[in-house]
Design a protein around this motif. Structure first.
Motif, PDB file in Angstrom:
ATOM      1  N   LYS A   1     -59.480 135.490  12.800  1.00  0.00           N
ATOM      2  CA  LYS A   1     -57.962 135.058  12.919  1.00  0.00           C
ATOM      3  C   LYS A   1     -57.646 135.673  14.367  1.00  0.00           C
ATOM      4  CE  LYS A   1     -53.610 135.739  10.792  1.00  0.00           C
ATOM      5  NZ  LYS A   1     -52.960 136.314   9.756  1.00  0.00           N
ATOM      6  N   ALA A   2     -58.060 136.793  14.680  1.00  0.00           N
ATOM      7  CA  ALA A   2     -57.687 137.371  15.992  1.00  0.00           C
ATOM      8  C   ALA A   2     -58.134 136.703  17.180  1.00  0.00           C
ATOM      9  CB  ALA A   2     -58.125 139.145  16.051  1.00  0.00           C
ATOM     10  N   GLY A   3     -59.029 135.782  17.036  1.00  0.00           N
ATOM     11  CA  GLY A   3     -59.604 135.124  18.154  1.00  0.00           C
ATOM     12  C   GLY A   3     -61.103 135.227  18.637  1.00  0.00           C
ATOM     13  N   LEU A   4     -61.681 135.998  17.744  1.00  0.00           N
ATOM     14  CA  LEU A   4     -63.252 136.056  18.019  1.00  0.00           C
ATOM     15  C   LEU A   4     -64.132 134.797  17.530  1.00  0.00           C
ATOM     16  CD1 LEU A   4     -64.059 139.844  17.566  1.00  0.00           C
ATOM     17  CD2 LEU A   4     -63.403 138.594  19.777  1.00  0.00           C
ATOM     18  N   GLU A   5     -65.005 134.350  18.155  1.00  0.00           N
ATOM     19  CA  GLU A   5     -65.926 133.592  17.407  1.00  0.00           C
ATOM     20  C   GLU A   5     -67.068 133.970  16.663  1.00  0.00           C
ATOM     21  OE1 GLU A   5     -68.860 129.875  19.101  1.00  0.00           O
ATOM     22  OE2 GLU A   5     -67.463 130.994  20.458  1.00  0.00           O
ATOM     23  N   LEU A   6     -67.172 133.707  15.564  1.00  0.00           N
ATOM     24  CA  LEU A   6     -68.191 134.096  14.601  1.00  0.00           C
ATOM     25  C   LEU A   6     -69.687 133.263  15.019  1.00  0.00           C
ATOM     26  CD1 LEU A   6     -69.302 136.018  12.176  1.00  0.00           C
ATOM     27  CD2 LEU A   6     -68.978 133.915  10.675  1.00  0.00           C
ATOM     28  N   SER A   7     -70.723 134.054  15.584  1.00  0.00           N
ATOM     29  CA  SER A   7     -71.924 133.492  16.106  1.00  0.00           C
ATOM     30  C   SER A   7     -72.911 133.480  14.876  1.00  0.00           C
ATOM     31  CB  SER A   7     -72.197 133.998  17.299  1.00  0.00           C
ATOM     32  OG  SER A   7     -72.417 135.401  17.156  1.00  0.00           O
ATOM     33  N   ASP A   8     -72.704 134.584  14.157  1.00  0.00           N
ATOM     34  CA  ASP A   8     -74.070 134.582  13.142  1.00  0.00           C
ATOM     35  C   ASP A   8     -73.648 135.728  12.115  1.00  0.00           C
ATOM     36  OD1 ASP A   8     -76.182 134.441  11.938  1.00  0.00           O
ATOM     37  OD2 ASP A   8     -77.502 135.331  13.424  1.00  0.00           O
ATOM     38  N   GLU A   9     -74.406 135.560  11.123  1.00  0.00           N
ATOM     39  CA  GLU A   9     -74.056 136.633   9.839  1.00  0.00           C
ATOM     40  C   GLU A   9     -75.036 137.095   9.165  1.00  0.00           C
ATOM     41  OE1 GLU A   9     -71.137 136.852   5.830  1.00  0.00           O
ATOM     42  OE2 GLU A   9     -71.033 135.106   7.328  1.00  0.00           O
ATOM     43  N   HIS A  10     -75.367 138.293   8.971  1.00  0.00           N
ATOM     44  CA  HIS A  10     -76.680 138.792   8.242  1.00  0.00           C
ATOM     45  C   HIS A  10     -76.054 139.524   6.856  1.00  0.00           C
ATOM     46  CE1 HIS A  10     -79.165 138.806  12.145  1.00  0.00           C
ATOM     47  NE2 HIS A  10     -78.988 137.868  11.661  1.00  0.00           N
ATOM     48  N   GLY A  11     -76.959 139.987   6.127  1.00  0.00           N
ATOM     49  CA  GLY A  11     -76.366 140.682   5.045  1.00  0.00           C
ATOM     50  C   GLY A  11     -75.491 141.930   5.153  1.00  0.00           C
ATOM     51  N   GLU A  12     -75.921 142.687   6.196  1.00  0.00           N
ATOM     52  CA  GLU A  12     -75.264 143.990   6.407  1.00  0.00           C
ATOM     53  C   GLU A  12     -74.622 143.942   8.069  1.00  0.00           C
ATOM     54  OE1 GLU A  12     -78.273 146.846   5.791  1.00  0.00           O
ATOM     55  OE2 GLU A  12     -77.864 146.838   3.644  1.00  0.00           O
ATOM     56  N   GLU A  13     -74.420 142.970   8.694  1.00  0.00           N
ATOM     57  CA  GLU A  13     -73.971 142.873   9.929  1.00  0.00           C
ATOM     58  C   GLU A  13     -73.191 141.582  10.164  1.00  0.00           C
ATOM     59  OE1 GLU A  13     -76.854 145.298  12.957  1.00  0.00           O
ATOM     60  OE2 GLU A  13     -77.571 143.403  12.240  1.00  0.00           O
ATOM     61  N   LEU A  14     -72.366 141.682  11.057  1.00  0.00           N
ATOM     62  CA  LEU A  14     -71.521 140.492  11.569  1.00  0.00           C
ATOM     63  C   LEU A  14     -71.447 140.274  13.058  1.00  0.00           C
ATOM     64  CD1 LEU A  14     -68.347 140.999   9.689  1.00  0.00           C
ATOM     65  CD2 LEU A  14     -69.918 139.038   9.154  1.00  0.00           C
ATOM     66  N   PHE A  15     -71.777 139.090  13.420  1.00  0.00           N
ATOM     67  CA  PHE A  15     -72.058 138.856  15.280  1.00  0.00           C
ATOM     68  C   PHE A  15     -70.949 137.935  15.520  1.00  0.00           C
ATOM     69  CE2 PHE A  15     -76.143 140.034  13.313  1.00  0.00           C
ATOM     70  CZ  PHE A  15     -76.578 141.056  14.241  1.00  0.00           C
TER      71      PHE A  15
END
Length: 429
Positions: free
Chosen positions: A16-30
């Motif tokens: 919502k703040a404007g970052l682009e989600l590039s990947d998502e693991h079980g315990e991390e966000l990219f």
């Protein structure tokens, strides 16, 4: 809130703040921001969980950029010494007291000045003003500048202001903790200034850089503004003492000190101009064809001198200086343009200036200078006299929001008057 919920909240919040989600693991966000890879680690998510589960114990007091619980307080501060401002917050770390834990597990109260804590970041992480500071500062300057091979911790790219933290308040209520921490913070600010000559002040608002709520007095420009480096060669010889006072005024960004230095330029001529008024009056009497050196006429001369010494207070002296060196029409034109710039009445409306009732200034010849002199003296007295017995008027409290803005509001006029006095009192080259 558990780990999964916190992770989802962080993900949605930054999208919502404007970052682009590039990947998502079980315990991390990219994420990506302007082609710069960022990540939220497991440790950061766990830290957010910890704050979320204790959030209800905090309140945003006494300002919008402060948090406090019954046991802890943290608030943004800024360093106010010109030399200290060359150092970023990462170079600041001062401890007041001892943070060691005793054998019985207890810990004494202590205070710390350093970059803000993770608790502070997590509390304000998705507040609009905090996000604006992040995107207007660290993230803005990081984005697109470099592309590291591995993702950089997002937390390292967030705005980390300098804060003062009070630990182990151990009070029964937020209000009691606030009162106790206020006293401690004031004492620590004095100690830091005294022992390290590093003065700091508490901020009451987020230091937003781009957005301004109103037109600021410091943005006002009167007369011809010179662009570039080609300036006119002066055709006058300015009084060197007045130039020093002017340097002092323009060499500081503390409004109260600026005002007093500009005022000293006007005050410099109090006695000479006042005496000149007396000399002119006496000369007219003595040169009068009806004047005789008898007791009756000499008594009038003596009485004029006595009255001059007794009745000629500083406000009258100031009026005499303004009348001697400045055309009243110029003051009237300045006030009109300044109020037009601010889009509000300042001098042409009645108001209270540090406890002194000021009537609306009439922008007519022979009516303006007296009111302007009264305003200047009210401000000067409030800045110089800290005793509450002086005329029993309101005092100026350094770095108070209301008092500082009032001084800033008055700076353009007294600067204009000081410049006019310097030029008018100069001699030809």
């Amino acid at each position: 809130m558990d780990f999964i919920e916190a992770k989802e909240q962080l993900k949605q919040g930054y999208i919502k703040a404007g970052l682009e989600l590039s990947d998502e693991h079980g315990e991390e966000l990219f994420f990506n921001f302007r082609s710069d890879p960022l990540k939220i680690s497991k440790e950061d998510i766990e830290s957010y969980v910890e704050l979320s589960n204790t959030r209800n114990s905090f309140e945003t007091k006494p300002s919008e950029c402060s948090i406090i619980s019954k046991n802890y307080r943290e608030q943004i501060v800024t360093n106010i010494h010109p030399r200290a401002r060359l150092m970023g917050p990462r170079f600041w770390e001062f401890m007041f007291g001892d943070d060691k834990i005793s054998e019985d597990g207890s810990q004494e109260i202590y205070v710390k000045v350093s970059p803000c804590s993770d608790t502070f970041i997590n509390y304000f992480r998705f507040e609009d003003k905090y996000l604006e500071m992040c995107f207007d500062g660290p993230l803005r300057h990081r984005g697109g500048v470099r592309r590291p091979e591995s993702h950089v911790e997002l937390k390292e790219s967030l705005y980390r202001p300098l804060t003062i933290k009070v630990f182990n308040l151990n009070e029964d209520s937020i209000n009691a903790a606030l009162q106790k921490s206020n006293h401690l913070i004031d004492s620590c600010i004095f100690t830091l200034s005294s022992l390290k000559e590093n003065p700091i002040e508490l901020l009451e608002e987020w230091p937003l850089r781009r957005r301004r709520k109103r037109k600021e007095p410091r943005d006002f420009e009167y007369g011809t503004f010179h662009n570039g480096r080609n300036l006119p060669l002066p055709k006058f010889r300015a009084n060197s003492t007045l130039v020093r006072f002017y340097q002092q005024a323009t060499g500081t960004d503390i409004p109260a000190l600026k005002y007093l230095a500009f005022y000293q330029i006007l005050e410099y001529f109090y006695l000479s101009v006042s005496d000149e008024v007396l000399y002119n009056s006496l000369t007219r009497k003595i040169n009068d064809l009806k004047f005789k050196t008898n007791p009756s006429h000499l008594d009038k001369i003596i009485q004029d001198v006595v009255n001059h010494k007794r009745e000629n207070d500083e406000t009258e002296m100031l009026k005499s200086v303004l009348k001697k060196f400045i055309d009243e029409e110029e003051i009237i034109d300045f006030i009109k343009e300044y109020e037009g710039f601010l889009e509000k009445k300042v001098y042409t409306a009645s108001r209270t200036v540090f406890g002194v009732e000021i009537t609306a200034t009439s922008l007519k010849t022979s009516h303006t200078i007296g009111n302007v002199a009264k305003i200047i003296k009210a401000i000067r007295n409030a800045l110089v006299h800290s005793s509450d017995r002086h005329e029993r008027n309101d005092r100026y409290i350094p770095y108070s929001k209301e008092g500082t803005y009032l001084i800033e509001l008055e700076l353009p006029l007294i600067k204009f008057l000081a410049e006019k006095v310097i030029v008018a009192s100069s001699s030809s080259l």
